[in-house]
Design a protein around this motif. Structure first.
Motif, short mmCIF file in Angstrom:
data_model
loop_
_atom_site.label_atom_id
_atom_site.label_comp_id
_atom_site.label_asym_id
_atom_site.label_seq_id
_atom_site.Cartn_x
_atom_site.Cartn_y
_atom_site.Cartn_z
N TYR A 67 11.45 7.30 6.71
CA TYR A 67 11.33 5.86 6.57
C TYR A 67 10.71 5.32 7.85
O TYR A 67 11.19 5.61 8.93
N ARG A 68 9.65 4.56 7.70
CA ARG A 68 8.95 4.07 8.89
C ARG A 68 9.62 2.81 9.41
O ARG A 68 10.03 1.94 8.64
N GLY A 69 9.75 2.73 10.72
CA GLY A 69 10.33 1.56 11.35
C GLY A 69 9.36 0.97 12.34
O GLY A 69 8.36 1.62 12.70
N LEU A 70 9.60 -0.25 12.79
CA LEU A 70 8.68 -0.89 13.71
C LEU A 70 9.39 -1.91 14.56
O LEU A 70 10.53 -2.28 14.28
N CYS A 71 8.70 -2.35 15.61
CA CYS A 71 9.24 -3.41 16.44
C CYS A 71 8.85 -4.73 15.79
O CYS A 71 7.71 -4.94 15.44
N VAL A 86 13.74 -1.30 10.10
CA VAL A 86 13.34 -0.28 9.12
C VAL A 86 13.44 -0.96 7.76
O VAL A 86 14.51 -1.00 7.16
N PRO A 87 12.33 -1.52 7.27
CA PRO A 87 12.38 -2.37 6.08
C PRO A 87 13.08 -1.73 4.88
O PRO A 87 13.73 -2.42 4.10
N GLU A 88 12.93 -0.41 4.72
CA GLU A 88 13.53 0.22 3.53
C GLU A 88 15.03 0.45 3.68
O GLU A 88 15.69 0.82 2.72
N LEU A 89 15.56 0.27 4.91
CA LEU A 89 16.97 0.58 5.11
C LEU A 89 17.84 -0.63 5.45
O LEU A 89 19.02 -0.67 5.11
N HIS A 90 17.29 -1.61 6.16
CA HIS A 90 18.12 -2.76 6.54
C HIS A 90 17.23 -3.89 7.02
O HIS A 90 16.03 -3.71 7.21
N GLY A 91 17.84 -5.05 7.28
CA GLY A 91 17.11 -6.14 7.91
C GLY A 91 16.90 -5.81 9.38
O GLY A 91 17.35 -4.78 9.87
N LYS A 92 16.20 -6.71 10.09
CA LYS A 92 15.92 -6.40 11.50
C LYS A 92 17.02 -6.94 12.40
O LYS A 92 17.72 -7.89 12.04
N LEU A 93 17.15 -6.31 13.57
CA LEU A 93 18.13 -6.78 14.54
C LEU A 93 17.52 -6.69 15.93
O LEU A 93 16.92 -5.68 16.30
N ARG A 107 0.87 -1.15 0.00
CA ARG A 107 0.00 0.00 0.00
C ARG A 107 0.92 1.21 0.00
O ARG A 107 2.01 1.17 0.56
N GLN A 108 0.50 2.27 -0.64
CA GLN A 108 1.33 3.48 -0.67
C GLN A 108 1.65 3.92 0.75
O GLN A 108 0.77 4.02 1.59
N GLY A 109 2.92 4.13 1.03
CA GLY A 109 3.29 4.62 2.35
C GLY A 109 3.66 3.54 3.34
O GLY A 109 4.25 3.83 4.36
N THR A 110 3.29 2.29 3.09
CA THR A 110 3.73 1.24 3.99
C THR A 110 5.12 0.81 3.56
O THR A 110 5.38 0.66 2.37
N PRO A 111 6.03 0.62 4.52
CA PRO A 111 7.39 0.28 4.13
C PRO A 111 7.46 -1.12 3.52
O PRO A 111 6.80 -2.03 4.01
N SER A 112 8.21 -1.25 2.45
CA SER A 112 8.36 -2.55 1.81
C SER A 112 9.84 -2.86 1.62
O SER A 112 10.62 -1.99 1.22
N THR A 113 10.21 -4.11 1.93
CA THR A 113 11.61 -4.51 1.72
C THR A 113 11.95 -4.50 0.24
O THR A 113 13.11 -4.52 -0.12
#
Ligand SMILES: [Cu+2]
Length: 343
Positions: free
Chosen positions: A208-212, A181-188, A30-36
């Motif tokens: 860039y949207r990030g999440l837990c 942050v899916p658009e910037l890196h994998g999760k840690l 969806r527009q605006g949702t972060p995608s890998t």
């Protein structure tokens, strides 16, 4: 009765087909949702490339298997009798060696090689270059963000310079969280009593949207944040401004709000640098008015949302660790004016 069973079978099949298309559509961003698959930095680009190569490889193998299946279905069957010495025995053995041993071996080695290559590409720089280090501390259910060697402390927004690598020092105050942050890196993961490092880079200024990404309690789903990449000059300016203590309040209504803030429990959980409020349980509010969201990117930072949040945090985040406060309309108005003036 065979036809009865066949008719029944048709419906589950159709469901499987629907499920398949449903699942493949679920991946559409969806527009605006972060995608890998829409990477915005070098590490995410490598990871997206790896995903696409796996997808390509998987598709090729799938099509090859289907082609063999179709071939097997339609080739003419020769009825051989046992005494013809099994003329196909040798062919069959070859197929097993080729398709059952050689092909999987080559495929798995390729996949392994591609993965190792990607690991190397996204590994931290060999010499610890003097990039910006930012400490990010996970809390139930928000993010504390500190800039070592400065007085800057903020929450739920990570400001970085665009176009250069930034070192994130990931920690947690309570349970395991995972920084993504899916658009910037994998999760840690953020693990109690351990420090993990992640190097990120945003190629272009932007958000860039990030999440837990690790279940951490009831409000895990409402534990998001923004990475805000500035042009390098803009970042330096932001950092200087953010390091400053809260500006002196001149507006009378906001002054009233400040007095309230200091006399209520707020100041015991929140810090406003330059004032008597030094609480550490909740987000630092020194420059709260300049943040875009509140409650870990759960709500837009508007006066209406803030008022609702102060009266009843559970409305937006049930189980939130901030208690509700009984406030008269005037008190609420004063508090909101004060907090929004913390630019
Ligand atoms: Cu979390």
């Amino acid at each position: 009765m065979a036809w009865v069973r066949e008719r029944h079978m048709r419906y589950p099949q159709r469901n499987w087909i629907l499920l398949f298309f449903g699942l493949s559509l679920a991946a559409c961003a969806r527009q605006g949702t972060p995608s890998t698959l829409q990477p915005a930095g070098p590490a995410a680009t490598e990871i997206a490339r790896l995903s696409w190569s796996f997808f390509g490889l998987g598709t090729a193998i799938y099509l090859a298997v289907i082609a063999f299946l179709v071939y097997a279905l339609f080739r003419s069957r020769r009825r051989t009798s046992d005494d013809e010495n099994y003329p196909h025995q040798k062919d069959a053995t070859n197929v097993v060696i080729l398709g059952g041993v050689l092909m999987p071996a080559v495929t798995l080695v390729t996949v392994f090689g591609l993965t190792l290559y990607t690991f190397r590409q996204v590994a931290p720089p060999a010499a610890e270059t003097a990039g910006q280090t930012i400490q990010v501390i996970g809390h139930q259910w928000w993010w504390e963000v500190r800039y070592p060697d400065t007085t800057t402390v903020t929450a739920n927004e990570i400001h970085i310079p665009a176009g250069e690598p930034v070192r994130l020092q990931l920690e947690t105050e309570d349970v395991v969280h995972s920084f993504w942050v899916p658009e910037l890196h994998g999760k840690l993961d953020m693990i109690p009593n351990q420090v993990n490092y992640l190097w990120i880079q945003a190629d272009q200024p932007g958000q860039y949207r990030g999440l837990c990404a690790e279940f951490c309690g009831t409000q895990h789903a409402k534990m998001a944040f923004l990475v805000i990449a500035h042009p390098p000059d803009g970042f330096a300016e932001w950092l200087v401004h953010e390091s400053e203590p809260a500006a002196a309040i001149t507006d009378p209504l906001a002054q009233e709000g400040e007095t309230l803030f200091m006399s209520l429990a707020c100041a015991r959980c929140h810090a406003v640098r330059g004032t008597a409020a030094t609480g550490q349980l909740g987000p630092d509010l020194t420059h709260f008015g300049s943040r875009q969201t509140l409650a870990a990117a759960t709500l837009a930072n508007t006066p209406e949302n803030l008022a609702q949040w102060l009266l009843d945090p559970d409305h937006a985040k049930p189980g939130s660790l901030m208690p509700a406060t009984h406030l008269s309309e005037e008190q609420l108005d004063a508090l909101v004016t004060y907090l929004e003036s913390l630019q």
